[in-house]
Design a protein around this motif. Structure first.
Motif, PDB file in Angstrom:
ATOM      1  N   ARG A   1       0.730  -1.195  -0.092  1.00 52.25           N
ATOM      2  CA  ARG A   1      -0.031  -0.161   0.086  1.00 52.25           C
ATOM      3  C   ARG A   1       0.830   1.279  -0.091  1.00 52.25           C
ATOM      4  O   ARG A   1       0.735   2.189  -0.918  1.00 52.25           O
ATOM      5  N   ARG A   2       2.015   1.208   0.857  1.00 54.03           N
ATOM      6  CA  ARG A   2       2.779   2.442   0.789  1.00 54.03           C
ATOM      7  C   ARG A   2       3.626   2.731  -0.475  1.00 54.03           C
ATOM      8  O   ARG A   2       3.791   3.726  -1.017  1.00 54.03           O
ATOM      9  N   LEU A   3       3.885   1.569  -1.090  1.00 55.00           N
ATOM     10  CA  LEU A   3       4.697   1.564  -2.517  1.00 55.00           C
ATOM     11  C   LEU A   3       3.892   2.083  -3.310  1.00 55.00           C
ATOM     12  O   LEU A   3       4.317   3.081  -4.082  1.00 55.00           O
TER      13      LEU A   3
ATOM     14  N   PRO B   1      15.275  -2.088 -12.557  1.00 48.30           N
ATOM     15  CA  PRO B   1      15.308  -1.412 -11.558  1.00 48.30           C
ATOM     16  C   PRO B   1      14.394   0.163 -11.509  1.00 48.30           C
ATOM     17  O   PRO B   1      13.809   0.573 -10.575  1.00 48.30           O
ATOM     18  N   TRP B   2      14.373   0.265 -12.863  1.00 49.88           N
ATOM     19  CA  TRP B   2      13.546   1.735 -13.357  1.00 49.88           C
ATOM     20  C   TRP B   2      12.298   1.367 -13.770  1.00 49.88           C
ATOM     21  O   TRP B   2      11.504   2.304 -14.014  1.00 49.88           O
ATOM     22  N   THR B   3      11.671   0.361 -13.518  1.00 50.23           N
ATOM     23  CA  THR B   3      10.305   0.068 -13.460  1.00 50.23           C
ATOM     24  C   THR B   3       9.333   0.803 -12.761  1.00 50.23           C
ATOM     25  O   THR B   3       9.528   0.682 -11.482  1.00 50.23           O
ATOM     26  N   PRO B   4       8.361   1.545 -13.174  1.00 52.77           N
ATOM     27  CA  PRO B   4       7.390   2.471 -12.289  1.00 52.77           C
ATOM     28  C   PRO B   4       6.706   1.219 -11.239  1.00 52.77           C
ATOM     29  O   PRO B   4       6.374   0.200 -11.712  1.00 52.77           O
TER      30      PRO B   4
ATOM     31  N   ASP C   1       2.634  -8.611  -9.239  1.00 54.51           N
ATOM     32  CA  ASP C   1       2.860  -9.238  -8.129  1.00 54.51           C
ATOM     33  C   ASP C   1       3.812  -8.364  -7.005  1.00 54.51           C
ATOM     34  O   ASP C   1       4.538  -8.968  -6.736  1.00 54.51           O
ATOM     35  N   PRO C   2       3.269  -7.172  -6.791  1.00 51.75           N
ATOM     36  CA  PRO C   2       4.205  -6.583  -5.599  1.00 51.75           C
ATOM     37  C   PRO C   2       4.388  -7.327  -4.252  1.00 51.75           C
ATOM     38  O   PRO C   2       5.106  -7.081  -3.803  1.00 51.75           O
TER      39      PRO C   2
ATOM     40  N   ALA D   1      11.973   3.062  -4.890  1.00 53.56           N
ATOM     41  CA  ALA D   1      10.841   2.757  -3.589  1.00 53.56           C
ATOM     42  C   ALA D   1      11.052   1.885  -2.624  1.00 53.56           C
ATOM     43  O   ALA D   1      10.780   2.074  -1.599  1.00 53.56           O
ATOM     44  N   LEU D   2      11.930   0.837  -2.914  1.00 48.71           N
ATOM     45  CA  LEU D   2      12.331  -0.238  -2.074  1.00 48.71           C
ATOM     46  C   LEU D   2      13.133   0.273  -1.192  1.00 48.71           C
ATOM     47  O   LEU D   2      13.251  -0.183   0.135  1.00 48.71           O
ATOM     48  N   LEU D   3      14.152   1.322  -1.347  1.00 54.96           N
ATOM     49  CA  LEU D   3      14.855   1.727  -0.437  1.00 54.96           C
ATOM     50  C   LEU D   3      14.333   2.764   0.407  1.00 54.96           C
ATOM     51  O   LEU D   3      14.951   3.219   1.520  1.00 54.96           O
ATOM     52  N   ASP D   4      13.380   3.175   0.311  1.00 56.66           N
ATOM     53  CA  ASP D   4      12.810   4.101   0.898  1.00 56.66           C
ATOM     54  C   ASP D   4      12.012   3.538   2.200  1.00 56.66           C
ATOM     55  O   ASP D   4      11.229   2.635   2.135  1.00 56.66           O
TER      56      ASP D   4
END
Length: 276
Positions: free
Chosen positions: A143-145, A182-185, A191-192, A156-159
């Motif tokens: 949800r946050r991502l 890595p630059w995929t929006p 499947d996040p 986003a994963l580093l945040d």
């Protein structure tokens, strides 16, 4: 470079050495805590929260305090026997805690603070679900991502406000294993939930050991798929692993352009021909 598993392991090592011990002398080598006196206090326990370490203490009057430290890129807590020679750059020492049986030394620690334990959330409450914590919630992490769907998934994963504990290693390895550029929006990531659960499984597999392996091998030079392997052939397809840097070390990315097709970094990048 400490990531969630390293901080978790560090917290357990500190916990084993210090919990129940009375602090005979404490030294704080940072201006904000220069006058703090924890002599006579007792160590209640040590815990991790993402990349943060929380050392919980009790005063002789049973007031509870937490010594907070952030390990960032270069921080470390090390445990020594009394009189043992410290291994490390002594000019980077920020905290020294002496007990009857151990000496805990904090090197290159950041965001040091001594606060009432009841106020811990003021320091770590902004963090997302901890991949190694009791609060782990894959749905909440996703949800946050998704709050910023246009953001590159690597960023986003580093945040840590999205989910706590991932650094460059688990970011790069997780995206490789999922075949994602890595630059995929974020909005285009299939499947996040599976993505964040994979990151958790990779990290959990390394609990209790200092070696960080994602390939299943602990042999030297075989531990990672792409992380810090720029210029080397991909273990799957033989394509040269690439490295891109955007701004600072925290945004260094490793990937295989064949196994991870999709968007490339702005302006493109050249393969690094030597090992990092």
């Amino acid at each position: 470079m400490p990531e969630g598993d390293t901080v978790w392991n560090t917290a357990r090592a500190v916990d084993r050495a210090l919990t129940g011990q009375r602090i005979q002398r404490g030294e704080f080598r940072v201006p904000t805590l220069a006058t703090a006196n924890v002599s006579g206090w007792t160590v209640v326990g040590s815990a991790s929260r993402g990349k943060h370490l929380l050392l919980r203490l009790s005063t002789p009057d049973d007031e509870r305090y937490t010594l907070h430290s952030h390990l960032r890129m270069d921080g470390a807590w090390r445990i020594y026997a009394p009189g043992e020679r410290w291994r490390g750059r002594t000019h980077t020492v920020r905290v020294v805690l002496h007990t009857a049986t151990h000496v805990a030394v904090g090197f290159h620690l950041h965001e040091l603070a001594l606060v009432p334990t009841a106020d811990e959330q003021r320091l770590v409450g902004h963090l997302g679900p901890d991949l190694l914590g009791a609060d782990w919630d894959a749905a909440e992490a996703v949800r946050r991502l998704r709050l910023r769907p246009e953001r590159a998934i690597a960023d986003a994963l580093l945040d840590q406000r999205n989910l706590a504990g991932i650094g460059n290693l688990y970011k790069a390895e997780t995206l490789f294993l999922r075949g994602l550029s890595p630059w995929t929006p974020v909005s285009e990531v299939p499947d996040p939930e599976g993505l964040v659960e994979l990151a958790r499984r990779l990290m959990t597999a390394n609990l209790g050991r200092w070696d960080q392996a994602t390939t299943g091998s602990l042999r030297r030079g075989e531990k990672q798929w792409v992380f810090e392997r720029a210029g080397s052939p991909c273990r799957r397809c033989g394509t040269t692993i690439r490295r891109a840097s955007e701004g600072d070390y925290e945004r260094i990315t490793y990937w295989c352009p064949t196994c991870q097709p999709g968007p490339a970094p702005a302006g493109g990048t050249r393969p690094t021909l030597a090992r990092d």
